[in-house]
Design a protein around this motif. Structure first.
Motif, PDB file in Angstrom:
ATOM      1  N   VAL A 255      18.070  70.284  16.738  1.00 31.59           N
ATOM      2  CA  VAL A 255      18.029  71.565  16.040  1.00 31.59           C
ATOM      3  C   VAL A 255      19.322  71.781  15.262  1.00 31.59           C
ATOM      4  CG1 VAL A 255      17.767  74.065  16.315  1.00 31.59           C
ATOM      5  CG2 VAL A 255      16.484  72.515  17.790  1.00 31.59           C
ATOM      6  N   MET A 256      20.450  71.411  15.873  1.00 32.17           N
ATOM      7  CA  MET A 256      21.728  71.520  15.167  1.00 32.17           C
ATOM      8  C   MET A 256      21.769  70.614  13.945  1.00 32.17           C
ATOM      9  SD  MET A 256      23.521  73.872  16.460  1.00 32.17           S
ATOM     10  CE  MET A 256      24.989  73.501  15.492  1.00 32.17           C
TER      11      MET A 256
ATOM     12  N   ALA B 228      22.149  70.558   8.121  1.00 32.00           N
ATOM     13  CA  ALA B 228      21.674  70.101   6.808  1.00 32.00           C
ATOM     14  C   ALA B 228      21.472  71.279   5.859  1.00 32.00           C
ATOM     15  CB  ALA B 228      20.370  69.321   6.970  1.00 32.00           C
ATOM     16  N   SER B 229      21.563  72.499   6.377  1.00 32.66           N
ATOM     17  CA  SER B 229      21.426  73.694   5.545  1.00 32.66           C
ATOM     18  C   SER B 229      22.805  74.343   5.368  1.00 32.66           C
ATOM     19  CB  SER B 229      20.457  74.687   6.208  1.00 32.66           C
ATOM     20  OG  SER B 229      21.043  75.229   7.381  1.00 32.66           O
ATOM     21  N   ASP B 230      22.814  75.502   4.735  1.00 37.74           N
ATOM     22  CA  ASP B 230      24.084  76.216   4.540  1.00 37.74           C
ATOM     23  C   ASP B 230      24.258  77.339   5.546  1.00 37.74           C
ATOM     24  OD1 ASP B 230      22.066  77.834   3.658  1.00 37.74           O
ATOM     25  OD2 ASP B 230      23.007  78.378   1.754  1.00 37.74           O
ATOM     26  N   LEU B 231      23.410  77.389   6.579  1.00 38.46           N
ATOM     27  CA  LEU B 231      23.473  78.493   7.533  1.00 38.46           C
ATOM     28  C   LEU B 231      24.795  78.503   8.294  1.00 38.46           C
ATOM     29  CD1 LEU B 231      22.001  80.868   8.963  1.00 38.46           C
ATOM     30  CD2 LEU B 231      21.262  79.203  10.672  1.00 38.46           C
TER      31      LEU B 231
ATOM     32  N   ASP C 238      12.519  81.905  24.400  1.00 42.27           N
ATOM     33  CA  ASP C 238      11.910  80.774  25.111  1.00 42.27           C
ATOM     34  C   ASP C 238      10.733  80.195  24.336  1.00 42.27           C
ATOM     35  OD1 ASP C 238      13.727  81.128  27.162  1.00 42.27           O
ATOM     36  OD2 ASP C 238      12.436  82.521  28.246  1.00 42.27           O
ATOM     37  N   GLU C 239      10.980  79.828  23.095  1.00 43.09           N
ATOM     38  CA  GLU C 239       9.922  79.263  22.262  1.00 43.09           C
ATOM     39  C   GLU C 239      10.559  78.686  21.012  1.00 43.09           C
ATOM     40  OE1 GLU C 239       7.011  77.655  21.377  1.00 43.09           O
ATOM     41  OE2 GLU C 239       6.230  79.126  22.802  1.00 43.09           O
ATOM     42  N   ASN C 240       9.871  77.736  20.388  1.00 45.52           N
ATOM     43  CA  ASN C 240      10.324  77.259  19.086  1.00 45.52           C
ATOM     44  C   ASN C 240      10.308  78.414  18.098  1.00 45.52           C
ATOM     45  OD1 ASN C 240      10.551  74.630  20.057  1.00 45.52           O
ATOM     46  ND2 ASN C 240       8.425  74.157  19.555  1.00 45.52           N
ATOM     47  N   LEU C 241      11.189  78.358  17.134  1.00 52.27           N
ATOM     48  CA  LEU C 241      11.292  79.423  16.136  1.00 52.27           C
ATOM     49  C   LEU C 241      10.557  78.962  14.881  1.00 52.27           C
ATOM     50  CD1 LEU C 241      12.567  82.209  15.879  1.00 52.27           C
ATOM     51  CD2 LEU C 241      14.589  81.135  14.888  1.00 52.27           C
ATOM     52  N   TYR C 242       9.392  79.586  14.616  1.00 53.10           N
ATOM     53  CA  TYR C 242       8.605  79.154  13.466  1.00 53.10           C
ATOM     54  C   TYR C 242       7.921  80.358  12.832  1.00 53.10           C
ATOM     55  CZ  TYR C 242       4.199  79.401  16.148  1.00 53.10           C
ATOM     56  OH  TYR C 242       3.109  79.826  16.865  1.00 53.10           O
ATOM     57  N   PHE C 243       7.099  80.096  11.809  1.00 48.54           N
ATOM     58  CA  PHE C 243       6.572  81.156  10.955  1.00 48.54           C
ATOM     59  C   PHE C 243       5.855  82.273  11.715  1.00 48.54           C
ATOM     60  CE2 PHE C 243       3.147  78.098  11.376  1.00 48.54           C
ATOM     61  CZ  PHE C 243       2.013  78.889  11.507  1.00 48.54           C
TER      62      PHE C 243
ATOM     63  N   ILE D  53      13.015  74.487  14.577  1.00 43.57           N
ATOM     64  CA  ILE D  53      13.074  75.662  13.720  1.00 43.57           C
ATOM     65  C   ILE D  53      12.506  75.273  12.366  1.00 43.57           C
ATOM     66  CG2 ILE D  53      14.564  77.360  12.599  1.00 43.57           C
ATOM     67  CD1 ILE D  53      16.551  77.062  14.843  1.00 43.57           C
ATOM     68  N   ASP D  54      11.424  75.945  11.962  1.00 43.23           N
ATOM     69  CA  ASP D  54      10.852  75.610  10.654  1.00 43.23           C
ATOM     70  C   ASP D  54      11.550  76.440   9.567  1.00 43.23           C
ATOM     71  OD1 ASP D  54       9.798  78.148  10.783  1.00 43.23           O
ATOM     72  OD2 ASP D  54       7.693  77.531  10.573  1.00 43.23           O
ATOM     73  N   PHE D  55      11.078  76.317   8.322  1.00 41.52           N
ATOM     74  CA  PHE D  55      11.758  76.971   7.211  1.00 41.52           C
ATOM     75  C   PHE D  55      11.698  78.488   7.340  1.00 41.52           C
ATOM     76  CE2 PHE D  55      11.982  78.506   2.775  1.00 41.52           C
ATOM     77  CZ  PHE D  55      13.243  78.023   2.454  1.00 41.52           C
ATOM     78  N   ASP D  56      10.579  79.017   7.839  1.00 39.95           N
ATOM     79  CA  ASP D  56      10.488  80.471   8.046  1.00 39.95           C
ATOM     80  C   ASP D  56      11.493  80.919   9.099  1.00 39.95           C
ATOM     81  OD1 ASP D  56       7.809  81.795   6.738  1.00 39.95           O
ATOM     82  OD2 ASP D  56       7.565  79.666   7.091  1.00 39.95           O
ATOM     83  N   GLY D  57      11.655  80.125  10.154  1.00 41.08           N
ATOM     84  CA  GLY D  57      12.642  80.452  11.169  1.00 41.08           C
ATOM     85  C   GLY D  57      14.048  80.424  10.606  1.00 41.08           C
ATOM     86  N   TYR D  58      14.330  79.443   9.758  1.00 35.24           N
ATOM     87  CA  TYR D  58      15.638  79.346   9.108  1.00 35.24           C
ATOM     88  C   TYR D  58      15.903  80.575   8.239  1.00 35.24           C
ATOM     89  CZ  TYR D  58      18.630  78.091   5.143  1.00 35.24           C
ATOM     90  OH  TYR D  58      19.559  78.105   4.142  1.00 35.24           O
TER      91      TYR D  58
END
Length: 553
Positions: free
Chosen positions: A521-522, A527-530, A452-457, A490-495
């Protein structure tokens, strides 16, 4: 640029209301302006000057039809604190005050350019409430010297006036003390026994009574003294004209920035509260422009920083003001007082001004805000208490800085340990609820996790540790479904954390799946390779779809 926005589509039927309200506010602002200049350690005329041209400039640009701009108590105290280390006599203080007003104007206009009006939510209500409460106490204590007639310096801790009062009790000027206490009692009782606009005229009667007592009774107590008649001259601050190569004005920069911020927040909160009653629309960023120009006008007319005042604004609204034409009327009346009636106030006792200031700021002391914050959430109560204490022990600028910093630190702490729930299907519905709060259906091979929160560093590692712990407790798990319904970014650390989780889970023959992730978010993830690495893990539209397709119930 739209000039006079509150006068658009003006109706002639409003003219009587605006004229009446403007006159009533003028009657209120004259004694207040003198009192607040007195609080700032400045000559009486600077307060009157602050109630002329700044009002006109705000009326020209401002979007609140009833906000009454001018000298206010909190800004006056902050002005005193900013100027006291740099000068001692009133004339030098006045020279610095105009420079301070110009710097405040510069910061407000800078805030306008960068759109700070959208950032004001970064300062919590607990910080503002604690600051104003502590500042009001400091203001009250600073008036002890005027009520008692004692000579009390500005140095020392906030409680120094109380110590001096005890130590010099044998030197108290009894006439000043008695008169001040009588006036203070009158100002506190008057609003309770009167109604409407009349309830706000207490300061005017207090001024008239004080002058009458001194004049008729020949009481020897300190008074305001001579107030120069006439309107202020238009000129740049003398400090910039003659000492611009020195460092004096640069020492005012931190104070100017804080005064600009606090003045804007006070004005915006008052304007927003009245907008609910008048059904008008406030443009927060344009208010920065209007207040910036108002303070520039104050600097050019030998005044000091201004803001929107709560008491006067509410009187303006209650008196029936429809537009900022009421402010124009107020400014004209104050100008007439400066031209023809300033000598009426020469015998105004300092103790009366002290009583007016105390009566005006007592409502700003809001202990209940701190108690309510503590009861609701102890971290907010802690912010209130620390900010309040810092303002008292140190000064306004330090207190605000500590309060904001603590708010941001606690926010980071909360978001770094977000609420994470393991969920299951509630009865036979498509709703999923926390397994610790509800009786739900789960599958031993499927772990459904909702963050229940944004995913960040600051919190991505916390999520990874939580999932690793749950898997170690449930070795039969073969699928982890991450539900992203509450994730907005989701920031880069979250990714990178998702990449590591994917790799680690795959090494344990566990598949990672995504469900209920929002479109923006999608877009980031696509835009990434995840997503390409996720297979044979899948992206599901709902958690219910994921549970059914993976063999759960």
């Amino acid at each position: 640029m739209r000039l006079f926005p509150t006068l658009q589509n003006y109706s002639r039927s409003w003219l009587k209301d605006d004229l009446g309200a403007g006159l009533i506010v003028a009657i209120l602002i004259v004694p207040q302006a003198i009192a607040y200049a007195f609080l700032a350690g400045l000559p009486a005329e600077t307060g009157l000057y602050a109630a002329i041209l700044p009002l006109l400039f705000y009326a020209l640009i401002g979007t609140s039809p009833t906000l009454a701009v001018g000298p206010v108590a909190i800004v006056s105290l902050m002005t005193l604190e900013a100027l006291a280390p740099l000068a001692s006599d009133q004339l030098t203080l006045a020279a610095y005050a105009t420079t301070l007003a110009l710097l405040v104007a510069a910061f407000l206009l800078l805030f306008y350019v960068i759109g700070l009006g959208r950032w004001t939510t970064f300062i919590s209500h607990s910080v503002i409430s604690a600051f104003t409460s502590a500042a009001a106490i400091v203001i009250v204590l600073n008036q002890i010297k005027h009520l008692s007639g004692l000579s009390i310096g500005r140095d020392g801790p906030f409680y120094q006036p109380l110590l001096s009062l005890i130590q010099q009790s044998h030197q108290i000027v009894l006439p000043a003390l008695i008169l001040g206490l009588i006036i203070l009692l009158f100002l506190l009782i008057w609003p309770r026994i009167t109604r409407g606009s009349l309830a706000k005229t207490g300061p005017l009667f207090a001024v008239a009574g004080g002058i009458l007592v001194v004049t008729v009774g020949q009481i020897n107590i300190d008074t305001v003294g001579d107030i120069p008649s006439g309107l202020p001259q238009f000129q740049l601050p003398q400090l910039l004209l003659h000492h611009w190569q020195q460092l004096e004005w640069q020492q005012l920069l931190p104070s100017a920035a804080i005064i600009a911020l606090i003045g804007y927040l006070e004005s915006l909160s008052v304007a927003s509260a009245m907008a609910l009653q008048t059904r008008s629309r406030i443009e927060p960023n344009r208010e920065l422009l209007a207040l910036g120009l108002a303070n520039a006008a104050a600097a050019l007319t030998q005044a000091y920083p201004v803001a929107g005042g709560f008491g006067r604004s509410m009187v303006n609204l209650a008196a029936g003001a429809r537009t900022q034409l009421a402010a124009v009327v107020t400014a004209v009346v104050v100008a007439l007082v400066c031209l023809f009636f300033s000598d009426w106030f020469t015998q105004l006792p300092n103790t009366v001004l002290g009583a007016i200031i105390i009566a005006a700021v007592l409502p700003l002391i809001k202990w209940r805000d701190g108690l309510h914050a503590w009861r609701y959430q102890k971290s907010d109560g802690l912010i209130w208490l620390i900010t309040f204490s810092a303002v008292l022990i140190s000064n306004a600028e330090t207190g605000i800085f500590i309060g904001i910093s603590l708010s941001l630190l606690l926010y980071l702490k909360r978001t770094s340990e977000p609420h994470i729930a393991e969920v299951g299907r509630y009865q036979d519905s498509d709703h999923f609820r926390n397994i610790q709060r509800h009786e739900v259906t789960t599958s031993p091979e499927i772990l459904l996790i909702r963050v229940d929160e944004n995913l960040y560093f600051a919190n991505s590692q916390f999520l990874q540790d939580y999932i690793n712990q749950r898997i170690s407790q449930s070795p039969q798990v073969r699928h982890v479904i991450l539900i992203g319904s509450a994730i907005n970014h989701i920031d880069f650390d979250g990714y990178e954390t998702l990449q590591r989780m994917l790799t680690q889970l795959r090494q344990k023959q566990i598949l990672l799946h995504l469900a209920e992730f929002k479109g923006p978010v999608m877009d980031q993830l696509q835009a990434s390779d995840l997503l390409s690495k996720l297979a044979p893990g899948q992206v599901f539209f709902t958690a219910s779809d994921a549970l059914r397709q993976l063999g759960g119930k």
